[in-house]
Structure formats: structure tokens, C-alpha cells
Design an enzyme around this catalytic site. Sequence first.
Site, PDB file in Angstrom:
ATOM      1  CB  ALA A  25      -0.834  -0.013   1.219  1.00 45.19           C
ATOM      2  N   GLY A  27       0.868   5.354   1.301  1.00 45.89           N
ATOM      3  CA  GLY A  27      -0.039   6.322   1.879  1.00 45.89           C
ATOM      4  C   GLY A  27       0.611   7.905   1.807  1.00 45.89           C
ATOM      5  N   GLY A  28       0.029   8.603   2.397  1.00 48.83           N
ATOM      6  CA  GLY A  28       0.561  10.048   2.336  1.00 48.83           C
ATOM      7  C   GLY A  28       1.908  10.517   2.852  1.00 48.83           C
ATOM      8  CG  MET A  29       2.712  10.944   6.249  1.00 45.88           C
ATOM      9  SD  MET A  29       2.569  10.957   8.002  1.00 45.88           S
ATOM     10  CE  MET A  29       3.579  12.472   8.360  1.00 45.88           C
ATOM     11  CB  ALA A  30       5.307   5.586   4.899  1.00 44.30           C
ATOM     12  CB  VAL A  32       3.178  -0.759   3.715  1.00 46.45           C
ATOM     13  CG1 VAL A  32       3.265  -1.958   4.519  1.00 46.45           C
ATOM     14  CG2 VAL A  32       2.772   0.462   4.732  1.00 46.45           C
ATOM     15  CE  LYS A  47       3.689   2.639   7.799  1.00 50.56           C
ATOM     16  NZ  LYS A  47       2.677   3.328   8.800  1.00 50.56           N
ATOM     17  CG  ASP A 141      -3.895   8.291  10.745  1.00 49.04           C
ATOM     18  OD1 ASP A 141      -4.925   8.881  10.783  1.00 49.04           O
ATOM     19  OD2 ASP A 141      -3.325   8.014  10.095  1.00 49.04           O
TER      20      ASP A 141
END
Length: 640
Positions: A25, A27-30, A32, A47, A141
Amino acid sequence: MDTTVADPLVGRVLDGRYRIESRIARGGMATVYLARDLRLDRVIAIKVMHAGLASDEDFVARFIGEAKAAAALSHPNVVAVYDQRTDGEHVFLVMEYVAGHTLRDALSSVRRFGPRAALEIMQPVLAALGAAHRAGLVHRDVKPENVLITEDGQVKVADFGLARAETASKMTKTGIIIGTVGYLAPEQVVSGDAGVRSDVYAAGVMLFELLTGRLPHQADTPLAVAYKHVNETVPPPSSVVPGIPTRVDELVTDATSHDPQRRPQDANQYLAEVAEVFGGLPPDIDRRIQDASGNDTRVLETPAAGPHTAVLDANTLPAAQRPERTRTDRAIGALTGRYVLLALGLVAAVILGWAVWYQTSGQYERVPSSVVGMKVTDARDRLESAGLHVQTAKPVYDDRVHKGGVVRTDPPAGSRIAKGETVTLTPSRGITPKKVPDVEGKSLDDAEQTLEDEGFTVGRTSRTPSQTVPRDSVVGTDPEAGARLSPDEPVGIVVSTGMSMPGLIGQNGDAAANQLRSMGLKVKVEKKKVDGKPADTVLEQDPAEGTGVSRGDDVTLVVNKRDCIVDAGPFEFGCNDGEPTENIPVPNMTGRDVNDARRALEDSGFKVKVTGFGGSTVRFQSPSDGEAPRGSTVTIVRGP
């Protein structure tokens, strides 16, 4: 898994140990990845922080620090963090790989959960958050995407890599508020504040979503959603799904109060409240609510039957898919159905009766959530009156519970426990220690205010002489400034009584006067004749020995007048009101203010010459010690 886009990291070995096998996956920061630890030969998740953030040194430092804190969490409902590494421009976390699916996936498949199913899911989630809150971490979060469900039905909370210590700063360097907008507490939107009660707010929003199938605040833009969090309250779930009990509504509305102080104090207290409400729900409430709403009958099965599986009744299938039945079948079915319904009713009555007996027979108690924060003695009385044994663990520091209060219980608050069993209370040693501020030189009132502003309790005030700190100013604290102390422990304040007046009676008058002048005191010398006492010695002093004095205070010495001697061998004394002209001690004024030094030397009987290149401090003096004739000149050199 997200494999639609070629990823340059897939196939690489990071840090010579972790082989990237596929992308899971982004995401906005990292991002995975699924990977393998070549050293331990096990499957892991990695990650990797996005390059833009990895170039921010402050962000990376915080990321590493928080990863260490997250790695310290050891809880069965927390996705474990194994390692944190940097390989070139890649900063990454090594984590436990959880085979299964997310709570978001489960929610999408069933649309919404009944109250029992929703509260059953929330309990391990809150247990994981509670472990973090006890360790001083805030997740920041909380959302269904960060709740993983393993293949055997175990619930685990992930993404503690975004967690921050509760005392850390409010925002990132770039001003980004960490968290997903649909779950942000009002204080996170307004000021960036994120505390344990912000996690409780997000958990309350998530519970609303599990019960209703949608978020409480919806709008066209994230900014508009954030605005609603600040300006609108989260409605009770029953306003969307009729039939949800009032106590379940209250679990949502209490946790999402705009005032953080009105929410449960942390996830542990929220867990206790959720467990208590869950225990009081009828076993068939989920089925009744879903049947009444006219929706498909979808329930969350127990872990033994498969994690969060959507189950469909045959009656809910489309007509074309239902098996054909004859008239005889229907008649027999109707007759049989009556007996079946009767039998089911009897069975349900027996089960319900057993459940009521089990809950109310008096053989069991629930550890009350109210004992957390209560004085240990009061908590002991409360538990013992309920038939439970109590023992006390070693006290620990805690940021929320004052000294002597109960930090936690084992079993946790809300747990069901048989009478006669033991509950262990962990007392608080006080609020976590911090540095005592430096208040030297302040007035007593200002020092007390400073300590109170820092959260400390002001203790006993004592007084002591000081040669350097003026009278009525603070000399220091007990314990001293910089020492670490729990704010629950009192801080003593030591106040100066000033310098202590020395005992000068019987000493040479000039030497005594010079000693007082070197202390910064204004000296007045009076003469009187007392027979039988040595000439030029101090007869009286005011103030008396031991009295507190400060620089600039007036003091008086009474010196025995000597007889006028006209002929004294090699010395030539001139009589002037009975006082002979002679050598007198020279006070050393080095390091003193030039004006103060001039006055002190002139008061001692000398003339003063000032030279130098500017500045207000005496850097050199000639003569600097010994004796010199009264009325002679002492030269002082000023400097910066």
C-alpha cells in the site's frame, strides 16, 4: 496488494538484510512493502518514508525517536515494530506482517455492524491504545484502515510509527496536522494539539462509523469536514440507525465531546465503559436492529467461525435463487415451523435465564472503572466491600494521576472477576518528575508564582544568611534548581536574611571599618574615651553581631579615642581632636564598582585618584593591601 505501478524498490535488499518482495500500500507519508528478513528468514512488513519527508532532518529525527517509543510497546493487539533503519535516502521501519484484512475491508463487506459486534471490535482496539497511553504515546491516526484483523480473527492496531510522545510539540515542522480529517478532534483542527483524549475522540468517531456505516461529518472538501468537527457535535448513532440503545449512543457522544475534559480520560477508561455497556446488551440485539431496519441480516461471527464474516439468511436471497417449494412442503413447513418456533422460544428462554443468572447471581463482579484515579485506601475499601481481595503493586510515576491515586488495576477496570479473587492496584508515585526551575534572586512572591506556573507545589519557606543575595530575596530551593522532582512533591524555598553582621568589639577600629566597607556597608565611626580600654578599639557596634544586613545598609562603630601624644620617639604624631596621624589598613577594592570603591576609600581616610581607559569596574589598585598613611592617595585603575 498495490502492484499496478512498477516500483523501483521491489527486488532490492535494504541495509543488506531486508529484501523487498512486493508493494502492499502507499499512503501520504510512506509506502508499505511485503519483505523478507534474510537474517531471520521470516516475512515482515517494511514502511519506507517518502523521499520528500526523508530529506527533512527534523522530521526524520522525530520519526526515529517515535519508532523507538513504538518498538517499546509490547501488547498482543499492537502491530509490533522490530527495527528502524536508514539505507541511503531510504528511512524505514521494520514491522510485524499481519496476514488478513483491515477493519475498513470488513466494514465495507457488511456495510455496518450491530451494537454487540461493534463493541466487540472496539475492545481490543482500545486495549491497544490503552497500552500506548500508559506508555505516554498518542496514536493520532485512529481509523479503520489502521485496524488489522488476522486470519484467526485477532484484532491488531497498526501505524504507531505516526505516534508521538504526549509531551511532544503540536505540529510537524511543515505545519501538517497528523491524522485523518474524518477522525480529527476539534483541538487538533484548531491548534494542532494531540493528546490521549484526541485518540479517544477518534475512537468515538470510529465507533459511530461501525454502527452507522458512515462518518458523522461529511462534506465536499477536507477543510469543510474539519470545520464541522469544530462547529458541530457528533450525533448519536440512533439518529441514523433507530433502535441503538441509549447507553451505546452515550459511548459515542461522551467520547466525542468538544471539551476534552468531558471525554474519558484515556483509552483505558473508555475500554472499561465499553466493556460495561457490552456486558449489558441483549444477546440478540444486533439481529433485532437489522431485522427492524429492513436490511440484510448481516452479523459479525465469532473468531472461531472466521474473522468478521458476513452471513446471509436464505430468506434474503433474490426470489430467483430460492429453492421451489410445493404446497405440501409449505403445509408441513408451517406445522413444523410452529414446533420449531416453540422449541426455539424455550431454548432462548433458558439461555436468556442462564445469562441473567450469570450476570446477576452474585458470583461475579466487574472491576469498577471509578477506582482508577481514586485514593488507594478508598479503592481498597470499595473493592473489599465487593468481596474482592486487594494487593498493591510497586508505585509508578504517571502524568494523569496524582500521588497516592490508583494508576491502573489488574485485571483492568471493567473486567469480570469472580468474588474472592485478587485485584492488584498500582499506586501513583506522583506526576512524572521534571526539572525544578531556577528562582535565585527573585522575591518570595515571584518565586512561588514561578514554581506554581511550572506545576510544582510550594513547600516550606526557610531563611538563611547570605553574603551575596540581598535580604528577602531567594537564595535557592530545596531540592536545588535543575534537580528532577515530581510536581506532587513540595519544593522548599530558602530566603536570604542578608549578610550576617560580624562581631567587631575589641578589634582595631580602622580594620573593623574597612571590613564593613568591603561588605558594601555604609560605615559611620564615632569616638569616645573609655578608660581601661585599649585605644583605637571598637567599644560598640550597631547592628549587633549576627544581625542580617544588606549592601548599602548604615552601620555604626564606636571606637575608643586615644590620648594625644606629642612626642613618640621616631613617630611624629600630630594631635587633632585627640586623634594621632598614623598608618592605617588599605581596603582592597579590586573588582568593585569604581564609584563604590572611591566612597569606601575616602570613608577610610584616603584620597583617591582614578585612571584607566573607561569601564566601571576597578581592575587594579595601588597600594592594594597593607597600610598607608591616613590622607595619602590610593590610585585605582578602571576597566571594562
